[in-house]
Design a protein around this motif. Sequence first.
Motif, PDB file in Angstrom:
ATOM      1  N   ASP A   1      35.560 -35.341  76.445  1.00  0.00           N
ATOM      2  CA  ASP A   1      36.154 -36.548  75.883  1.00  0.00           C
ATOM      3  C   ASP A   1      37.671 -36.502  76.058  1.00  0.00           C
ATOM      4  O   ASP A   1      38.361 -35.774  75.358  1.00  0.00           O
ATOM      5  N   GLN A   2      38.185 -37.301  77.002  1.00  0.00           N
ATOM      6  CA  GLN A   2      39.616 -37.284  77.279  1.00  0.00           C
ATOM      7  C   GLN A   2      40.444 -37.978  76.202  1.00  0.00           C
ATOM      8  O   GLN A   2      41.660 -37.852  76.190  1.00  0.00           O
ATOM      9  N   SER A   3      39.807 -38.708  75.300  1.00  0.00           N
ATOM     10  CA  SER A   3      40.552 -39.412  74.259  1.00  0.00           C
ATOM     11  C   SER A   3      40.773 -38.563  73.018  1.00  0.00           C
ATOM     12  O   SER A   3      41.486 -38.967  72.111  1.00  0.00           O
ATOM     13  N   ALA A   4      40.165 -37.390  72.960  1.00  0.00           N
ATOM     14  CA  ALA A   4      40.279 -36.523  71.787  1.00  0.00           C
ATOM     15  C   ALA A   4      40.909 -35.194  72.191  1.00  0.00           C
ATOM     16  O   ALA A   4      40.867 -34.813  73.358  1.00  0.00           O
ATOM     17  N   PRO A   5      41.483 -34.481  71.228  1.00  0.00           N
ATOM     18  CA  PRO A   5      41.968 -33.134  71.545  1.00  0.00           C
ATOM     19  C   PRO A   5      40.810 -32.291  72.052  1.00  0.00           C
ATOM     20  O   PRO A   5      39.738 -32.297  71.470  1.00  0.00           O
ATOM     21  N   ASN A   6      41.030 -31.612  73.142  1.00  0.00           N
ATOM     22  CA  ASN A   6      39.943 -30.928  73.833  1.00  0.00           C
ATOM     23  C   ASN A   6      40.049 -29.423  73.703  1.00  0.00           C
ATOM     24  O   ASN A   6      40.457 -28.742  74.641  1.00  0.00           O
ATOM     25  N   GLU A   7      39.681 -28.919  72.557  1.00  0.00           N
ATOM     26  CA  GLU A   7      39.689 -27.475  72.349  1.00  0.00           C
ATOM     27  C   GLU A   7      38.451 -27.068  71.580  1.00  0.00           C
ATOM     28  O   GLU A   7      38.004 -27.775  70.684  1.00  0.00           O
ATOM     29  N   VAL A   8      37.904 -25.920  71.956  1.00  0.00           N
ATOM     30  CA  VAL A   8      36.781 -25.337  71.230  1.00  0.00           C
ATOM     31  C   VAL A   8      37.118 -23.880  70.937  1.00  0.00           C
ATOM     32  O   VAL A   8      37.943 -23.270  71.609  1.00  0.00           O
ATOM     33  N   ARG A   9      36.481 -23.346  69.915  1.00  0.00           N
ATOM     34  CA  ARG A   9      36.668 -21.947  69.544  1.00  0.00           C
ATOM     35  C   ARG A   9      35.431 -21.161  69.944  1.00  0.00           C
ATOM     36  O   ARG A   9      34.305 -21.597  69.724  1.00  0.00           O
ATOM     37  N   LEU A  10      35.659 -20.004  70.528  1.00  0.00           N
ATOM     38  CA  LEU A  10      34.576 -19.107  70.929  1.00  0.00           C
ATOM     39  C   LEU A  10      34.821 -17.739  70.330  1.00  0.00           C
ATOM     40  O   LEU A  10      35.981 -17.336  70.153  1.00  0.00           O
ATOM     41  N   PRO A  11      33.763 -16.996  70.039  1.00  0.00           N
ATOM     42  CA  PRO A  11      33.959 -15.625  69.569  1.00  0.00           C
ATOM     43  C   PRO A  11      34.643 -14.805  70.670  1.00  0.00           C
ATOM     44  O   PRO A  11      34.395 -15.013  71.855  1.00  0.00           O
ATOM     45  N   SER A  12      35.475 -13.903  70.274  1.00  0.00           N
ATOM     46  CA  SER A  12      36.163 -13.044  71.248  1.00  0.00           C
ATOM     47  C   SER A  12      35.241 -11.892  71.611  1.00  0.00           C
ATOM     48  O   SER A  12      35.311 -10.800  71.051  1.00  0.00           O
ATOM     49  N   ARG A  13      34.356 -12.172  72.556  1.00  0.00           N
ATOM     50  CA  ARG A  13      33.402 -11.174  73.038  1.00  0.00           C
ATOM     51  C   ARG A  13      33.116 -11.464  74.510  1.00  0.00           C
ATOM     52  O   ARG A  13      33.272 -12.605  74.959  1.00  0.00           O
ATOM     53  N   PRO A  14      32.715 -10.452  75.263  1.00  0.00           N
ATOM     54  CA  PRO A  14      32.488 -10.659  76.697  1.00  0.00           C
ATOM     55  C   PRO A  14      31.511 -11.787  77.011  1.00  0.00           C
ATOM     56  O   PRO A  14      31.672 -12.474  78.023  1.00  0.00           O
ATOM     57  N   GLU A  15      30.541 -12.024  76.172  1.00  0.00           N
ATOM     58  CA  GLU A  15      29.544 -13.065  76.422  1.00  0.00           C
ATOM     59  C   GLU A  15      30.153 -14.466  76.395  1.00  0.00           C
ATOM     60  O   GLU A  15      29.535 -15.430  76.844  1.00  0.00           O
ATOM     61  N   SER A  16      31.371 -14.605  75.858  1.00  0.00           N
ATOM     62  CA  SER A  16      32.019 -15.912  75.818  1.00  0.00           C
ATOM     63  C   SER A  16      32.571 -16.321  77.177  1.00  0.00           C
ATOM     64  O   SER A  16      32.815 -17.501  77.410  1.00  0.00           O
ATOM     65  N   GLY A  17      32.752 -15.373  78.083  1.00  0.00           N
ATOM     66  CA  GLY A  17      33.241 -15.703  79.424  1.00  0.00           C
ATOM     67  C   GLY A  17      32.325 -16.662  80.156  1.00  0.00           C
ATOM     68  O   GLY A  17      32.765 -17.728  80.614  1.00  0.00           O
ATOM     69  N   PRO A  18      31.029 -16.345  80.283  1.00  0.00           N
ATOM     70  CA  PRO A  18      30.118 -17.287  80.943  1.00  0.00           C
ATOM     71  C   PRO A  18      30.012 -18.632  80.213  1.00  0.00           C
ATOM     72  O   PRO A  18      29.886 -19.672  80.855  1.00  0.00           O
ATOM     73  N   VAL A  19      30.097 -18.615  78.887  1.00  0.00           N
ATOM     74  CA  VAL A  19      30.053 -19.865  78.122  1.00  0.00           C
ATOM     75  C   VAL A  19      31.266 -20.721  78.496  1.00  0.00           C
ATOM     76  O   VAL A  19      31.137 -21.914  78.795  1.00  0.00           O
ATOM     77  N   ALA A  20      32.453 -20.114  78.498  1.00  0.00           N
ATOM     78  CA  ALA A  20      33.679 -20.844  78.840  1.00  0.00           C
ATOM     79  C   ALA A  20      33.604 -21.398  80.262  1.00  0.00           C
ATOM     80  O   ALA A  20      33.983 -22.548  80.507  1.00  0.00           O
ATOM     81  N   ARG A  21      33.093 -20.603  81.187  1.00  0.00           N
ATOM     82  CA  ARG A  21      32.971 -21.072  82.575  1.00  0.00           C
ATOM     83  C   ARG A  21      32.060 -22.293  82.665  1.00  0.00           C
ATOM     84  O   ARG A  21      32.389 -23.285  83.319  1.00  0.00           O
ATOM     85  N   ARG A  22      30.910 -22.220  82.004  1.00  0.00           N
ATOM     86  CA  ARG A  22      29.971 -23.351  82.068  1.00  0.00           C
ATOM     87  C   ARG A  22      30.548 -24.591  81.381  1.00  0.00           C
ATOM     88  O   ARG A  22      30.349 -25.719  81.848  1.00  0.00           O
TER      89      ARG A  22
END
Length: 182
Positions: A52-73
């Motif tokens: 959504d380009q009309s809203a602030p575009n940030e999400v929080r993820l746990p700081s763990r290696p498994e968050s890398g693939p989540v962030a990529r997707r």
Amino acid sequence: MAGWGETDQSSVPGAGAVAEAAWIDVQGGGLSALERLTSEELEEMYSGRLCDQSAPNEVRLPSRPESGPVARRLVLAVLESWELHQHLESGELLTSELVANAVRHAAGRTIGLHVSRKPGWLRIEVRDSSRALPCMILAEAKPVNERGRGLRIVDDLADRWGADLLPRGKGVWFELKVRERG
């Protein structure tokens, strides 16, 4: 998303009570609900939020290696929805490098993934709780050691990159030039 210490009043359509509980828990300082979510649940919770380009575009993820693939997707989904197909590969790789650095070096419990677009530019930023700014290792990395090359990759592939101190931590970002349709 609200700032690092503010309360987020937005809702995540379709994500239900899991998302609501996670957001309340994250914003309230207790991270147990967010940390218990699987990669699949995180993706479901944030699906569409970054697009959504009309809203602030940030999400929080746990700081763990498994968050890398989540962030990529998540970044791939944003780039596809914004029709930035020419940046899929570089956006995915550069996001992976920034997330890996934040998880490895920041020692916080969460990281923020922020995606934005302005005329001519795409910006992806990874925020963490550390105020230590990153530095690029200029010496050649040894072939047996895969670490130490992340920011060199960012420097090689991004059109611009940098780091900004935030009130509570830092944001490391890269930007890619975007050809606007004429």
